[in-house]
Scaffold this motif. Structure first.
Motif, PDB file in Angstrom:
ATOM      1  N   SER B 195       1.011  -1.240  -0.451  1.00  0.00           N
ATOM      2  CA  SER B 195       0.227   0.017   0.114  1.00  0.00           C
ATOM      3  C   SER B 195       0.853   1.538   0.576  1.00  0.00           C
ATOM      4  O   SER B 195       0.949   2.441  -0.833  1.00  0.00           O
ATOM      5  CB  SER B 195      -0.992   0.055   1.015  1.00  0.00           C
ATOM      6  N   GLY B 198       1.861   2.307  -3.443  1.00  0.00           N
ATOM      7  CA  GLY B 198       0.749   3.237  -3.378  1.00  0.00           C
ATOM      8  C   GLY B 198      -0.109   1.475  -4.371  1.00  0.00           C
ATOM      9  O   GLY B 198      -0.964   1.986  -5.839  1.00  0.00           O
ATOM     10  N   GLY B 199       0.324   0.499  -4.043  1.00  0.00           N
ATOM     11  CA  GLY B 199      -0.489  -0.666  -4.661  1.00  0.00           C
ATOM     12  C   GLY B 199      -1.796  -0.199  -3.827  1.00  0.00           C
ATOM     13  O   GLY B 199      -1.951  -0.223  -3.565  1.00  0.00           O
ATOM     14  N   LEU B 200      -2.829  -1.212  -5.172  1.00  0.00           N
ATOM     15  CA  LEU B 200      -4.459  -0.841  -4.904  1.00  0.00           C
ATOM     16  C   LEU B 200      -4.544  -2.031  -5.113  1.00  0.00           C
ATOM     17  O   LEU B 200      -4.617  -3.725  -5.145  1.00  0.00           O
ATOM     18  CB  LEU B 200      -4.668  -1.042  -6.384  1.00  0.00           C
ATOM     19  N   ILE B 201      -5.414  -2.358  -3.010  1.00  0.00           N
ATOM     20  CA  ILE B 201      -6.040  -3.855  -3.194  1.00  0.00           C
ATOM     21  C   ILE B 201      -7.618  -3.611  -3.089  1.00  0.00           C
ATOM     22  O   ILE B 201      -8.113  -2.797  -2.378  1.00  0.00           O
ATOM     23  CB  ILE B 201      -5.030  -3.804  -1.435  1.00  0.00           C
ATOM     24  N   GLY B 221      -8.561  -4.287   2.398  1.00  0.00           N
ATOM     25  CA  GLY B 221      -8.843  -3.369   1.154  1.00  0.00           C
ATOM     26  C   GLY B 221      -8.432  -1.628   0.986  1.00  0.00           C
ATOM     27  O   GLY B 221      -9.691  -1.191   1.904  1.00  0.00           O
ATOM     28  N   ASP B 222      -8.556  -1.514  -0.018  1.00  0.00           N
ATOM     29  CA  ASP B 222      -8.771  -0.477  -0.243  1.00  0.00           C
ATOM     30  C   ASP B 222     -10.375   0.278  -0.613  1.00  0.00           C
ATOM     31  O   ASP B 222     -11.090   1.144  -0.110  1.00  0.00           O
ATOM     32  CB  ASP B 222      -8.069   0.511  -1.410  1.00  0.00           C
ATOM     33  N   TYR B 223     -10.955  -1.190  -0.791  1.00  0.00           N
ATOM     34  CA  TYR B 223     -11.992  -1.484  -1.421  1.00  0.00           C
ATOM     35  C   TYR B 223     -12.394  -2.684  -0.945  1.00  0.00           C
ATOM     36  O   TYR B 223     -12.083  -3.421  -1.178  1.00  0.00           O
ATOM     37  CB  TYR B 223     -12.964  -1.166  -2.957  1.00  0.00           C
ATOM     38  N   ASN B 224     -13.250  -2.492  -0.039  1.00  0.00           N
ATOM     39  CA  ASN B 224     -13.673  -3.491   0.844  1.00  0.00           C
ATOM     40  C   ASN B 224     -15.045  -4.295   0.282  1.00  0.00           C
ATOM     41  O   ASN B 224     -15.837  -3.439   0.430  1.00  0.00           O
ATOM     42  CB  ASN B 224     -13.895  -3.802   2.327  1.00  0.00           C
ATOM     43  N   PHE B 225     -15.657  -5.383  -0.528  1.00  0.00           N
ATOM     44  CA  PHE B 225     -16.805  -5.118  -1.583  1.00  0.00           C
ATOM     45  C   PHE B 225     -17.464  -6.940  -0.515  1.00  0.00           C
ATOM     46  O   PHE B 225     -16.209  -7.956   0.137  1.00  0.00           O
ATOM     47  CB  PHE B 225     -16.544  -6.009  -2.521  1.00  0.00           C
ATOM     48  N   ASP B 265     -17.504  -1.069   1.125  1.00  0.00           N
ATOM     49  CA  ASP B 265     -18.356  -0.237   0.221  1.00  0.00           C
ATOM     50  C   ASP B 265     -19.082  -0.712  -0.398  1.00  0.00           C
ATOM     51  O   ASP B 265     -19.782   0.477  -1.309  1.00  0.00           O
ATOM     52  CB  ASP B 265     -16.788   0.171  -0.571  1.00  0.00           C
ATOM     53  N   ILE B 280     -13.566  -0.193 -12.394  1.00  0.00           N
ATOM     54  CA  ILE B 280     -12.517  -0.211 -10.954  1.00  0.00           C
ATOM     55  C   ILE B 280     -10.733   0.237 -11.163  1.00  0.00           C
ATOM     56  O   ILE B 280     -10.020   0.732 -10.901  1.00  0.00           O
ATOM     57  CB  ILE B 280     -12.875  -0.407  -9.144  1.00  0.00           C
ATOM     58  N   HIS B 284      -7.887   2.950 -11.846  1.00  0.00           N
ATOM     59  CA  HIS B 284      -6.524   2.835 -10.717  1.00  0.00           C
ATOM     60  C   HIS B 284      -5.556   2.770 -12.076  1.00  0.00           C
ATOM     61  O   HIS B 284      -4.807   2.813 -11.491  1.00  0.00           O
ATOM     62  CB  HIS B 284      -6.785   1.977 -10.479  1.00  0.00           C
TER      63      HIS B 284
END
Ligand SMILES: [Zn+2]
Lengths: 325, 292
Positions: B195, B198-201, B221-225, B265, B280, B284
């Motif tokens: 992270s 700059g990594g996308l999680i 996560g940067d996004y938790n689904f 999210d 998404i 990014h």
């Protein structure tokens, strides 16, 4: 007409009269065309008179108009691929604030804004656009995410204020707003704020620490609602109109006070008359501002925002010290 | 009785047992021509169910997916390349029966461990993906699961591509004790490093995601689904009910409950998942020059 406003009444009556005359000529042989065109000329003049001399209280009415476009209305016109992100990852998802990721003319951005409801049911769900602490915490979560991925942030401000309630206090309404002011100061990406309706005090400012702050022509931004001010100053909430005039809460006032950068013009009669056209006006401003701000380095953006707020304040110095020696 | 007779008898008995499945087994028959939905009880062709990403054609119930089915459903066709597929567990605590259980699950699931990791594309975007599989030791996390996730994160970092994880787990694996517990920390420190670079999680929680897995990478996560109605939580329902002496609400620890409580999210239907995640990922993608 739904939600007609007090100051527009002469216009509405005149329009009605013209319509009646037109109807009458259709059904009879009497020629009233000269009368009609006279009245139409008068209408044009009256519109000019009224809309060019909108009083502060009238603007308050427009800003509170039930059909005034909301954050989600503008999002649907201004952005592509909007994906809403929910939740503060702490306590709840506060639907009085919406936010997510989207593209603005191809550029990835984060969009956040207060969200009122369109009807009673939605208003209850969204708490009439008055956030709890979790709303501000969701907002700052999304701003930090934008910061990480180097996306500009666009905030739409439209709230009567942060919700005054027991639960809100228990969960730290003050801390939540204060934390946003503090953290927004450090964001390394462009932050653009647009007041689209009511800018109610700290509840508005919690999304308001931007590099540029704009107001729609008929929006308001104030430390307290006119009703609240009247109650405190004159012990009479009914004096709200007087308070609205005294407190300088309109877009032209705030421009003059140097608090906002520009006024975004509204179409005649208010944004609710044509959302699409109003969105186009906002789009021009966003585009021009992003072009300008994207040239700045992360450090310059932080410095720019610092200066933006550091310089607000009015005071004098006198030569002699009058206090206790 | 001869030894041979005994053998035959046993075999017969076994076979007989297998032809009378329990109610629970009947509801969950993945093989066979027809499948019954455990939620709406309607029966449908298994083939059609599979084609519909194992989402009930009548009530949208999301059946559990194994790793192979997930790859097929989510990753661009033919783009998946597995990594570290040969790693297997040891028995660090000499826990009685552990190795036998592992061997049994290897046979049953055709997997070496409770996770599959690899590189692939989603909507054309290159990603590293880790997919947990609850059919192996309930998807529990021991050394191998922790290590494979960590290696996958490091691969994403090395390639500068997003990291996507599908979680399905009962939590930390008891048979590896505190070593399992520390996999929570190991995966988390790896995610933090990624992270910071700059990594996308992206975390996608599927049914069930509980215990040490929900309390580490699943929630980071940067996004938790989550998938609809997935069970997600830290402590088990019964443990909580016993400790607070209260009956918990019906929707407790469902994805919908978590969304309301600020933890997700969004909930995304499996039918839209690949498309929405691709969208998404697209937002990014680095380097899209803007020419206004
Ligand atoms: Zn069903």
């Amino acid at each position: 007409m739904v939600g007609e406003l007090e100051f527009e009444r002469p216009l509405i009556e005149l329009r009605k009269k013209i319509a009646e005359l037109k109807e009458f000529t259709l059904n009879t042989d009497v020629d009233l065309s000269s009368e009609i065109s006279k009245l139409e000329a008068r209408l044009v003049k009256l519109e000019q008179d009224i809309y060019e001399n909108i009083k502060p209280w009238d603007r308050v009415q427009i800003a509170r108009h039930p059909n005034r476009p909301t954050t989600l209305d503008y999002i649907s016109y201004l952005f592509e691929d909007f994906f809403e992100c929910h939740g503060d990852r702490r306590f709840a998802d506060d639907e009085a604030i919406v936010g997510g990721i989207a593209k603005f003319k191809g550029l990835p951005v984060t969009v956040i804004g207060h969200q009122r409801g369109k009807d009673t049911k939605e208003n209850i769900r969204r708490n009439f656009g008055m956030p709890h602490p979790e709303g501000y915490r969701k907002a700052i979560r999304l701003m930090h995410q934008a910061d990480k991925f180097k996306r500009p942030i666009i905030c739409f401000i439209d709230t009567k204020g942060a919700y005054p309630g027991k639960a809100a206090e228990e969960r730290g309404q003050s801390e939540a707003i204060a934390h946003n002011l503090f953290e927004m100061a450090g964001l390394k990406v462009p932050v653009i704020c647009v007041v689209i309706g009511e800018g109610g005090s700290g509840g508005a400012l919690g999304l308001g620490v931007g590099n540029r702050i704009y107001m729609l022509e008929n929006s308001t931004y104030s430390v307290i609602s006119p009703e609240g001010a009247a109650a405190i100053l004159w012990k009479d909430a009914a004096q709200a109109k007087r308070a609205a005039e005294t407190m300088r809460i309109t877009a032209p006032d705030l421009k003059e006070l140097g608090i906002i950068d520009e006024i975004i013009p509204e179409i005649k009669g208010g944004a609710h008359r044509d959302v699409k056209k109003q969105a186009e006006q906002i789009e021009h401003t966003l585009l021009a501002t992003l072009k300008e701000l994207l040239k700045l380095s992360p450090e310059e953006l932080v410095e720019d925002r610092y200066n933006r707020f550091r310089t607000i304040g009015e005071f004098d110095f006198i030569n002699e010290y009058a206090g206790v020696k | 009785m001869a030894l041979k007779d005994l053998f035959t008898k046993n075999q017969t008995k076994k076979k007989k047992y297998a032809t009378i499945p329990t109610e629970a087994a009947k509801q969950d028959v993945p093989e066979g021509i027809m499948t019954k939905c455990p939620s709406c009880k309607k029966i449908m062709y298994t083939k059609e169910l599979l084609k519909n990403h194992k989402v009930c054609l009548h009530c949208q119930h999301h059946f559990q997916m194994n790793a192979g089915e997930r790859i097929e459903s989510f990753i661009d066709e033919g783009s998946f390349e597995e990594i570290n597929e040969n790693m297997i567990s040891k028995n660090p605590l000499q826990f009685p029966g552990y190795l036998e259980k592992l061997e049994k699950d290897r046979q049953k699931s055709k997997l070496n461990e409770a996770i599959v990791t690899g590189i692939g594309t989603v909507g054309g975007c290159k990603v590293v993906v880790a997919i947990m599989d609850a059919s192996f030791r309930m998807g529990s996390m021991g050394s191998v699961v922790g290590e494979k996730i960590t290696l996958a994160i490091e691969k994403a970092d090395e390639l500068s591509v997003p990291f996507i994880i599908f979680t399905a787990s009962g939590g930390a694996r008891m048979q590896e004790g505190a070593i399992s517990l520390m996999q929570m920390a190991k995966t988390s420190v790896a995610l933090k490093k990624f992270s910071n670079n700059g990594g996308l999680i992206i975390s996608i929680m599927t049914h069930p995601t509980t215990g040490g897995v929900s309390a580490s990478f699943a929630s980071l996560g940067d996004y938790n689904f989550a998938e609809p109605e997935a069970l997600i939580g830290f402590a088990g329902r019964r443990v909580i009910e016993q400790s607070i002496r209260e009956k918990l609400p019906e929707d407790f620890q469902t994805a919908e409950f978590l969304l309301k409580h600020g933890q997700l999210d969004a909930i995304i239907s499996r039918l839209d998942l690949a498309e929405k995640i691709a969208n998404i990922l697209e937002i990014h993608q680095p380097g899209g020059e803007i020419t206004w």
